[in-house]
Enzyme design. Structure first.
Site, mmCIF file in Angstrom:
data_model
loop_
_atom_site.group_PDB
_atom_site.id
_atom_site.type_symbol
_atom_site.label_atom_id
_atom_site.label_comp_id
_atom_site.label_asym_id
_atom_site.label_seq_id
_atom_site.Cartn_x
_atom_site.Cartn_y
_atom_site.Cartn_z
ATOM 1 N N ASP A 101 11.127 0.969 7.904
ATOM 2 C CA ASP A 101 10.309 0.565 6.761
ATOM 3 C C ASP A 101 10.920 1.006 5.432
ATOM 4 O OD1 ASP A 101 8.404 -0.692 8.270
ATOM 5 O OD2 ASP A 101 7.021 0.995 8.321
ATOM 6 N N LYS A 123 7.890 -3.332 3.456
ATOM 7 C CA LYS A 123 6.906 -4.077 2.672
ATOM 8 C C LYS A 123 6.741 -3.388 1.326
ATOM 9 C CE LYS A 123 4.106 -5.794 6.542
ATOM 10 N NZ LYS A 123 5.013 -5.380 7.613
ATOM 11 N N MET A 236 -2.136 4.549 -0.672
ATOM 12 C CA MET A 236 -1.845 3.234 -1.278
ATOM 13 C C MET A 236 -2.844 2.907 -2.395
ATOM 14 S SD MET A 236 -1.102 1.278 2.343
ATOM 15 C CE MET A 236 -2.516 2.061 3.156
#
Length: 318
Positions: A101, A123, A236
């Site tokens: 990632d 991402k 996040m």
């Protein structure tokens, strides 16, 4: 990279000797050299009443199995290569393919031997990313080719890492899997700022929340979150700081309730903001922080000001 280079320079002579005389790959020799030094140290346990006794040396080994056709869901930790688990480091050196990632640090990726397959599937908000379905399909494809596969995720794979979705895909395809936990960002951020996440005088509960719930079409139940005996960790959530502060204040937490933002936890570029629910949106606007950024809400944040463990990060505090 500094920590990794220091480790290699310390162990280089013994690693080269092992690689030359035992014909094992250099990366494995490096790990064996590290453990042989550990093994030679042993432990001396000292009694508070005087005297001491020797205890057996550590029995850790880097010679475990890495099975063909199996997928290892591995936590890369918070970014600092020294916080990577021994098992994760071993699997990175042994696996045929690594699927990783965005939040995996360069120092960690440097442990993958040259010539081993790497697949970036990161991402990032506002950028093209590999769809989750394609990631699952890639894991199945590699495993069915008879390769040992490490699915490397930042932090801990089981905390907001979509591990459950990948496990479901692997189960449907009949592919064996193994989970290797890692140090999550919450632990790294708290340690970097010199505070605990729970404390008998401050917080008897700990809650992890994804700030994705703060989208327009769905919000957390702020009333259940507005507790004074709990530490809240929002992942996040950098773009949702205003919504989080407003929601918690409307649900009953006082304006001066402590909140802390920590970006790049455990890395040399770690930076932070400490404030209250009332003033944090303004502080963030005046001194923006980069992503990834973790949000900590609770009275444990007050301990930052007096913690002796936070002295090393003063330059990163604002």
């Amino acid at each position: 990279m500094r920590a990794l280079s220091q480790l290699k320079s310390l162990l280089l002579p013994e690693a080269l000797r092992r690689a030359s005389f035992t014909k094992v790959p250099f990366t494995r020799a490096l790990g064996q050299a590290a453990l042989s030094r550990l093994y030679g140290l042993g432990h001396i346990v000292r009694s508070p009443f005087g005297g001491s006794r020797s205890t057996p040396a550590p029995s850790v080994t880097l010679d475990g199995e890495c099975h063909a056709g199996r997928v290892y869901l591995v936590g890369a930790g918070s970014g600092d290569v020294e916080l990577l688990t021994l098992k994760a480091a071993r699997l990175l050196q042994q696996a045929d393919a690594v699927v990783y990632d965005r939040l995996v640090g360069d120092d960690v990726l440097a442990l993958i031997p040259a010539g081993h397959e790497r697949y970036y599937v990161g991402k990032e908000r506002g950028h093209h990313s590999v769809p989750q379905a394609e990631i699952g399909a890639l894991l199945v494809k590699l495993a069915r080719e008879g390769k040992s596969v490490v699915r490397l995720k930042g932090g801990d794979p089981g905390i907001f890492g979509r591990m459950g979705e990948e496990l479901a895909v692997l189960a449907e395809a009949g592919v064996r899997a193994e989970i290797v936990p890692g140090i999550t960002a919450a632990s790294a951020a708290a340690a970097g700022m010199g505070i605990p996440l729970t404390d008998r005088a401050h917080a008897q509960q700990l809650r992890f929340i994804t700030a994705q719930l703060c989208r327009k079409d769905g919000e957390p139940d702020w009333t259940t979150l507005a507790r004074r005996d709990e530490t809240l960790i929002f992942y996040m959530g950098l773009t949702k700081v205003g919504a989080i502060c407003t929601g918690l204040r409307r649900a009953g937490l006082p304006d001066d309730w402590p909140i802390m933002l920590v970006a790049n936890a455990s890395l040399p570029e770690q930076a932070s903001l400490v404030g209250t629910l009332a003033d944090m949106p303004g502080k963030l606007a005046a001194s923006p922080l980069p992503s990834p950024c973790l949000i900590v809400v609770g009275s444990v944040v007050r301990m930052v000001a007096t913690s002796p463990a936070g002295a090393s990060i003063e330059q990163g505090m604002r």
